[in-house]
Design a protein around this motif. Structure first.
Motif, mmCIF file in Angstrom:
data_model
loop_
_atom_site.group_PDB
_atom_site.id
_atom_site.type_symbol
_atom_site.label_atom_id
_atom_site.label_comp_id
_atom_site.label_asym_id
_atom_site.label_seq_id
_atom_site.Cartn_x
_atom_site.Cartn_y
_atom_site.Cartn_z
ATOM 1 N N PRO A 66 0.814 -1.233 0.000
ATOM 2 C CA PRO A 66 0.000 0.000 0.000
ATOM 3 C C PRO A 66 0.842 1.275 0.000
ATOM 4 O O PRO A 66 0.541 2.223 -0.739
ATOM 5 C CB PRO A 66 -0.824 -0.128 1.291
ATOM 6 N N LEU A 67 1.901 1.295 0.812
ATOM 7 C CA LEU A 67 2.712 2.505 0.924
ATOM 8 C C LEU A 67 3.401 2.834 -0.393
ATOM 9 O O LEU A 67 3.303 3.961 -0.903
ATOM 10 C CB LEU A 67 3.750 2.336 2.035
ATOM 11 N N THR A 68 4.108 1.859 -0.968
ATOM 12 C CA THR A 68 4.853 2.144 -2.191
ATOM 13 C C THR A 68 3.926 2.402 -3.374
ATOM 14 O O THR A 68 4.194 3.284 -4.193
ATOM 15 C CB THR A 68 5.808 0.982 -2.518
ATOM 16 N N GLU A 69 2.837 1.656 -3.468
ATOM 17 C CA GLU A 69 1.918 1.865 -4.589
ATOM 18 C C GLU A 69 1.249 3.223 -4.521
ATOM 19 O O GLU A 69 1.088 3.908 -5.539
ATOM 20 C CB GLU A 69 0.871 0.752 -4.623
ATOM 21 N N GLU A 70 0.848 3.648 -3.336
ATOM 22 C CA GLU A 70 0.196 4.950 -3.222
ATOM 23 C C GLU A 70 1.175 6.099 -3.473
ATOM 24 O O GLU A 70 0.817 7.103 -4.091
ATOM 25 C CB GLU A 70 -0.465 5.104 -1.850
ATOM 26 N N VAL A 71 2.397 5.960 -3.001
ATOM 27 C CA VAL A 71 3.379 7.017 -3.241
ATOM 28 C C VAL A 71 3.685 7.133 -4.731
ATOM 29 O O VAL A 71 3.741 8.241 -5.286
ATOM 30 C CB VAL A 71 4.672 6.751 -2.437
ATOM 31 N N VAL A 72 3.874 5.993 -5.417
ATOM 32 C CA VAL A 72 4.237 6.031 -6.835
ATOM 33 C C VAL A 72 3.038 6.351 -7.716
ATOM 34 O O VAL A 72 3.067 7.294 -8.523
ATOM 35 C CB VAL A 72 4.872 4.686 -7.270
ATOM 36 N N PHE A 73 1.953 5.553 -7.565
ATOM 37 C CA PHE A 73 0.828 5.653 -8.503
ATOM 38 C C PHE A 73 -0.159 6.764 -8.151
ATOM 39 O O PHE A 73 -0.994 7.118 -8.976
ATOM 40 C CB PHE A 73 0.097 4.318 -8.578
ATOM 41 N N ARG A 74 -0.075 7.301 -6.967
ATOM 42 C CA ARG A 74 -0.933 8.418 -6.611
ATOM 43 C C ARG A 74 -0.072 9.688 -6.493
ATOM 44 O O ARG A 74 -0.188 10.606 -7.308
ATOM 45 C CB ARG A 74 -1.663 8.148 -5.280
ATOM 46 N N ALA A 75 0.804 9.734 -5.504
ATOM 47 C CA ALA A 75 1.508 10.979 -5.213
ATOM 48 C C ALA A 75 2.408 11.423 -6.370
ATOM 49 O O ALA A 75 2.302 12.559 -6.855
ATOM 50 C CB ALA A 75 2.330 10.816 -3.935
ATOM 51 N N CYS A 76 3.297 10.540 -6.821
ATOM 52 C CA CYS A 76 4.250 10.946 -7.857
ATOM 53 C C CYS A 76 3.551 11.231 -9.183
ATOM 54 O O CYS A 76 3.821 12.245 -9.846
ATOM 55 C CB CYS A 76 5.321 9.871 -8.040
ATOM 56 N N MET A 77 2.663 10.336 -9.594
ATOM 57 C CA MET A 77 1.983 10.531 -10.881
ATOM 58 C C MET A 77 1.115 11.775 -10.876
ATOM 59 O O MET A 77 1.144 12.590 -11.812
ATOM 60 C CB MET A 77 1.143 9.299 -11.220
ATOM 61 N N LEU A 78 0.320 11.955 -9.841
ATOM 62 C CA LEU A 78 -0.571 13.111 -9.803
ATOM 63 C C LEU A 78 0.216 14.408 -9.655
ATOM 64 O O LEU A 78 -0.207 15.454 -10.155
ATOM 65 C CB LEU A 78 -1.583 12.956 -8.677
ATOM 66 N N ALA A 79 1.367 14.340 -8.994
ATOM 67 C CA ALA A 79 2.199 15.540 -8.864
ATOM 68 C C ALA A 79 2.682 16.030 -10.222
ATOM 69 O O ALA A 79 2.606 17.226 -10.532
ATOM 70 C CB ALA A 79 3.387 15.256 -7.947
ATOM 71 N N VAL A 80 3.155 15.106 -11.067
ATOM 72 C CA VAL A 80 3.680 15.549 -12.369
ATOM 73 C C VAL A 80 2.541 15.943 -13.313
ATOM 74 O O VAL A 80 2.691 16.879 -14.111
ATOM 75 C CB VAL A 80 4.582 14.468 -13.005
ATOM 76 N N TYR A 81 1.410 15.264 -13.233
ATOM 77 C CA TYR A 81 0.281 15.653 -14.085
ATOM 78 C C TYR A 81 -0.280 17.010 -13.670
ATOM 79 O O TYR A 81 -0.736 17.788 -14.515
ATOM 80 C CB TYR A 81 -0.805 14.584 -14.064
ATOM 81 N N HIS A 82 -0.254 17.295 -12.379
ATOM 82 C CA HIS A 82 -0.700 18.611 -11.928
ATOM 83 C C HIS A 82 0.244 19.698 -12.415
ATOM 84 O O HIS A 82 -0.190 20.787 -12.835
ATOM 85 C CB HIS A 82 -0.800 18.641 -10.405
ATOM 86 N N LEU A 83 1.554 19.420 -12.375
ATOM 87 C CA LEU A 83 2.525 20.388 -12.885
ATOM 88 C C LEU A 83 2.332 20.634 -14.382
ATOM 89 O O LEU A 83 2.695 21.696 -14.890
ATOM 90 C CB LEU A 83 3.950 19.885 -12.619
ATOM 91 N N ALA A 84 1.762 19.636 -15.069
ATOM 92 C CA ALA A 84 1.508 19.786 -16.507
ATOM 93 C C ALA A 84 0.162 20.447 -16.793
ATOM 94 O O ALA A 84 -0.187 20.645 -17.968
ATOM 95 C CB ALA A 84 1.574 18.427 -17.188
ATOM 96 N N GLY A 85 -0.592 20.769 -15.751
ATOM 97 C CA GLY A 85 -1.880 21.422 -15.936
ATOM 98 C C GLY A 85 -2.976 20.498 -16.422
ATOM 99 O O GLY A 85 -3.955 20.960 -17.030
ATOM 100 N N ALA A 86 -2.852 19.193 -16.159
ATOM 101 C CA ALA A 86 -3.868 18.241 -16.603
ATOM 102 C C ALA A 86 -5.195 18.529 -15.910
ATOM 103 O O ALA A 86 -5.227 18.904 -14.733
ATOM 104 C CB ALA A 86 -3.425 16.816 -16.294
ATOM 105 N N PRO A 87 -6.318 18.374 -16.610
ATOM 106 C CA PRO A 87 -7.629 18.574 -15.983
ATOM 107 C C PRO A 87 -7.858 17.588 -14.836
ATOM 108 O O PRO A 87 -7.322 16.472 -14.846
ATOM 109 C CB PRO A 87 -8.608 18.314 -17.132
ATOM 110 N N ILE A 88 -8.656 18.004 -13.878
ATOM 111 C CA ILE A 88 -8.946 17.168 -12.716
ATOM 112 C C ILE A 88 -9.517 15.814 -13.146
ATOM 113 O O ILE A 88 -9.111 14.766 -12.651
ATOM 114 C CB ILE A 88 -9.938 17.876 -11.774
#
Length: 325
Positions: free
Chosen positions: A168-190
């Motif tokens: 749970p810890l590694t999957e959430e950090v990679v597939f939630r935190a890291c991915m959503l962080a870079v997509y947010h920096l790219a201005g991706a729609p919610i």
């Protein structure tokens, strides 16, 4: 640290998202100790029967395999976080500022008290299964619950560490935190962040099909079982990913999706038919508990999840009326 315009392009975000997923799954196969080894040829087994493990084989629940894989995904997770930090460092040109920004964007810095209501949303959805567990006397401290049988295996075995902490810890950090962080920096729609990024999380579980195919005899029946299990897991993990992405984007914290992941791993898929068949005299009460749980989930997902000032949710991530990234 924030930006009035997306500092990276969507193409960069796509590339990084795919890299995060591939590096996470690929890390499981880089070292010999982490790889699975199957020696048996095709076998005819009874429906649902798993074959015996041979001495020179390595299966996913073997302690040495689990240890090697936990190290591998731990390093992969650190690499993904490091890439997010490097990206922000490159943008800010100041390591201290970049480190603080990375902590915020990865959801590591929000106080637990701010996100406690968000953590209750998933248990509310599971009101029906929780009521059934209560009827069976299997909730903590009830008559059919045992700390030796129900708690110790979670915290003293390698399978428990994998299923209820590290995965749970590694999957959430990679597939939630890291991915959503870079997509947010790219201005991706919610909407795209909620419904597109979890598909990578779902596809990251497809490699389990090879394990199922081998354990159930390498036959046509085993192939069908592997395909069905993979489709089911892909569907469930994608839906679960939508849920956790929403929690992360609304709260700005890794804690709600992480606790949700752990809770769901403990509970498993709801077994409505089994519960109704087991407690026939309580069928209406069980149905009501399931319905109330679903309605409560719909209500709380809107009312309890938004943390004021969350960077990711556009309703609160504005400065002087302008959206920030």
């Amino acid at each position: 640290m924030y930006f009035y315009q997306p500092p990276i392009g969507l193409g960069v975000a796509h590339a990084l998202g795919v890299f995060f997923a591939i590096s996470y799954v690929g890390s499981l196969y880089l070292s010999r100790q982490a790889r699975l080894v199957f020696k048996s040829s095709a076998q005819r087994l009874r429906e649902g029967e798993q074959r015996r493990k041979q001495n020179d084989e390595r299966w996913r629940d073997d302690p040495d395999v689990i240890r090697a894989r936990l190290v591998a995904v731990g390093l992969s997770t650190a690499l993904s976080c490091g890439i997010v930090l490097w990206l922000l460092w490159n943008l800010a040109q100041d390591f201290t500022i970049a480190f603080d920004a990375a902590s915020t964007r990865l959801g590591f810095s929000l106080p637990l008290g701010d996100v406690f209501p968000v953590c209750l949303v998933t248990p509310i959805l599971f009101l029906g299964p929780l009521y059934a567990e209560y009827l069976m006397g299997r909730l903590p401290l009830q008559r059919n619950w045992s700390w030796r049988r129900d708690l110790l295996p979670m915290i003293t075995t390698w399978q428990g560490w994998r299923n209820y902490l590290m995965a749970p810890l590694t999957e959430e950090v990679v597939f939630r935190a890291c991915m959503l962080a870079v997509y947010h920096l790219a201005g991706a729609p919610i909407g795209r962040m909620i419904f597109m990024t979890p598909l990578l999380f779902g596809f990251a579980h497809i490699h389990h099909a090879w394990d199922i195919f081998n354990r159930y005899g390498r036959s046509v029946a085993a192939a069908k079982r592997a395909i069905f299990a993979t489709i089911l897991q892909l569907s469930y993990t994608s839906l679960f990913g939508f849920h956790c992405s929403y929690l992360f984007l609304r709260s700005g914290s890794i804690i709600p999706p992480l606790t949700s992941h752990i809770f769901c791993n403990i509970m498993g898929l709801p077994q409505v038919s089994f519960h109704l068949a087991t407690f026939r005299s309580r069928r209406n009460a069980i149905k009501a508990a399931y319905i109330i749980g679903i309605l409560g989930y719909i209500y709380t997902m809107n009312k309890w999840t938004l943390v004021e000032g969350c960077l990711y949710w556009r309703a609160t991530s504005k400065v002087n009326g302008r959206p920030i990234y």
